[in-house]
Design a protein around this motif. Structure first.
Motif, PDB file in Angstrom:
ATOM      1  N   ALA A  43       0.810  -1.200   0.000  1.00  0.00           N
ATOM      2  CA  ALA A  43       0.000   0.000   0.000  1.00  0.00           C
ATOM      3  C   ALA A  43       0.852   1.263   0.000  1.00  0.00           C
ATOM      4  O   ALA A  43       2.027   1.255   0.357  1.00  0.00           O
ATOM      5  N   ARG A  46      -0.722   5.257   4.339  1.00  0.00           N
ATOM      6  CA  ARG A  46      -2.152   5.246   4.607  1.00  0.00           C
ATOM      7  C   ARG A  46      -2.625   6.584   5.153  1.00  0.00           C
ATOM      8  O   ARG A  46      -1.940   7.234   5.930  1.00  0.00           O
ATOM      9  N   PRO A 228      -7.502  -1.659  -1.506  1.00  0.00           N
ATOM     10  CA  PRO A 228      -7.277  -0.739  -0.377  1.00  0.00           C
ATOM     11  C   PRO A 228      -6.318   0.408  -0.706  1.00  0.00           C
ATOM     12  O   PRO A 228      -6.654   1.572  -0.449  1.00  0.00           O
ATOM     13  N   PRO A 229      -5.124   0.150  -1.266  1.00  0.00           N
ATOM     14  CA  PRO A 229      -4.260   1.291  -1.579  1.00  0.00           C
ATOM     15  C   PRO A 229      -4.829   2.189  -2.677  1.00  0.00           C
ATOM     16  O   PRO A 229      -4.556   3.388  -2.699  1.00  0.00           O
ATOM     17  N   TRP A 230      -5.630   1.614  -3.584  1.00  0.00           N
ATOM     18  CA  TRP A 230      -6.271   2.433  -4.609  1.00  0.00           C
ATOM     19  C   TRP A 230      -7.257   3.411  -3.980  1.00  0.00           C
ATOM     20  O   TRP A 230      -7.310   4.586  -4.353  1.00  0.00           O
ATOM     21  N   MET A 231      -8.024   2.953  -3.012  1.00  0.00           N
ATOM     22  CA  MET A 231      -8.949   3.838  -2.312  1.00  0.00           C
ATOM     23  C   MET A 231      -8.199   4.887  -1.502  1.00  0.00           C
ATOM     24  O   MET A 231      -8.613   6.047  -1.419  1.00  0.00           O
ATOM     25  N   ASN A 232      -7.094   4.494  -0.910  1.00  0.00           N
ATOM     26  CA  ASN A 232      -6.268   5.439  -0.168  1.00  0.00           C
ATOM     27  C   ASN A 232      -5.716   6.527  -1.093  1.00  0.00           C
ATOM     28  O   ASN A 232      -5.680   7.707  -0.742  1.00  0.00           O
ATOM     29  N   ILE A 288     -13.824   6.884   3.742  1.00  0.00           N
ATOM     30  CA  ILE A 288     -12.939   6.194   2.801  1.00  0.00           C
ATOM     31  C   ILE A 288     -11.745   5.606   3.530  1.00  0.00           C
ATOM     32  O   ILE A 288     -11.333   4.464   3.285  1.00  0.00           O
ATOM     33  N   ALA A 289     -11.168   6.380   4.460  1.00  0.00           N
ATOM     34  CA  ALA A 289     -10.011   5.898   5.212  1.00  0.00           C
ATOM     35  C   ALA A 289     -10.379   4.692   6.074  1.00  0.00           C
ATOM     36  O   ALA A 289      -9.630   3.712   6.149  1.00  0.00           O
ATOM     37  N   THR A 292     -10.944   1.670   3.882  1.00  0.00           N
ATOM     38  CA  THR A 292      -9.653   1.174   3.408  1.00  0.00           C
ATOM     39  C   THR A 292      -8.998   0.268   4.446  1.00  0.00           C
ATOM     40  O   THR A 292      -8.467  -0.802   4.114  1.00  0.00           O
ATOM     41  N   GLU A 296      -8.122  -3.705   4.049  1.00  0.00           N
ATOM     42  CA  GLU A 296      -6.766  -4.215   4.249  1.00  0.00           C
ATOM     43  C   GLU A 296      -6.781  -5.441   5.153  1.00  0.00           C
ATOM     44  O   GLU A 296      -6.087  -6.432   4.907  1.00  0.00           O
TER      45      GLU A 296
END
Length: 303
Positions: A43, A46, A228-232, A288-289, A292, A296
């Protein structure tokens, strides 16, 4: 047990030092690092928002507005009433920020996914060229890329005798999609290379072509790892859309400056107004956080 502990220690040390690539580690080592450090090694950094961050922003907003009200010598409209009066306009600008973020994310994801697949190409020139493009845009300042897109792209196009304008907000979308493209490219490369080699070998033994291996076997397994990293990344991009105000796009920061000018340039509005904008971005980014972080944990590689 001793070998697993030593593997976990080596991986955690490499994560702290930044000298090793996560994709070179086995699934059990990546899982051990996730359980120890609380983050996915694939990721991006974050966006670790907590509820007390929102309470702190609310407290600062109320405190600054209260101080401004106390300093108001009378005869002028109160700070709270000004914020309420201009809220519809500010929300309109905030929605425009969200539109820019969605379009930039969509464009950057589409191009970045293709660029990431080029990084795992079997052709050395393609692999090297895509790596250079990825690293260039990934390490370039976002504001510089935004200025390049704003001033190097034409303001209008002449097609068949017709003049088609090219608005500034479209240029802002293109400028912000460039760093998104580079980061998505790294996400795709890292996710693909994190798939165990046995998956590739099994697909090859079943006579799958390279394209079939990627699209039918590898990429479906990568979606959960990249989500998850895409949403972050999207949450970070949303907060970065305020950079568009520097190049004249009428988003929420530009409208906030116009509100301040319409109220006679009152300096007591500065902290409450910008604190109000911070609270808007927090309200949008906090879910969103949190989602995410849940994804994860849900999609962490299991052993």
């Amino acid at each position: 047990m001793t070998r697993k502990a030593s593997s976990r220690q080596r991986l955690n040390a490499s994560l702290r030092s930044g000298t090793d690539l996560p994709v070179l580690h086995s699934p059990d080592e990546r899982t051990a690092a996730f359980r120890t450090t609380g983050r996915d090694v694939l990721a991006l950094p974050r966006l670790n928002l907590k509820p007390w961050h929102g309470l702190l922003l609310m407290g600062l907003l109320l405190f600054s507005a209260g101080v401004a009200e106390a300093q108001n010598g009378g005869g002028r409209e109160g700070v709270f009433s000004i914020l309420v009066k201009w809220t519809p306009l500010l929300l309109q600008g905030f929605v425009f920020n969200l539109i820019i973020s969605v379009l930039s994310m969509a464009l950057g994801t589409a191009v970045g996914a293709f660029l990431g697949l080029m990084q795992i190409s079997l052709l050395p020139p393609v692999r090297a060229g895509s790596w250079f493009v990825t690293q260039f845009f990934r390490n370039a300042p976002w504001l510089v890329l935004l200025f390049y897109a704003m001033f190097m792209l034409p303001f209008q196009f002449e097609i068949g005798g017709m003049t088609i304008p090219f608005p500034d907000w479209v240029k802002a979308v293109i400028g912000l999609s460039l760093p998104v493209m580079a980061n998505v490219s790294e996400l795709v490369r890292g996710a693909v290379q994190s798939i165990p080699s046995g998956q590739w070998e099994a697909a090859e033994s079943l006579a799958f072509t390279r394209r079939q291996q990627i699209w039918q076997i590898i990429m479906p397994q990568c979606i959960k790892r990249m989500l998850p990293p895409w949403m972050n990344l999207y949450a970070i991009l949303t907060m970065a859309t305020v950079l568009a105000s520097v190049v004249g796009v009428n988003e929420v920061m530009t409208l906030a400056d116009q509100v301040k000018a319409a109220e006679g340039g009152r300096t007591d509005l500065l902290a409450p107004l910008y604190g109000y904008l911070l609270l808007l971005f927090f309200i949008y980014s906090y879910p969103i956080a949190r989602l995410t972080m849940r994804l994860e944990l849900k999609y962490a590689v299991k052993i």
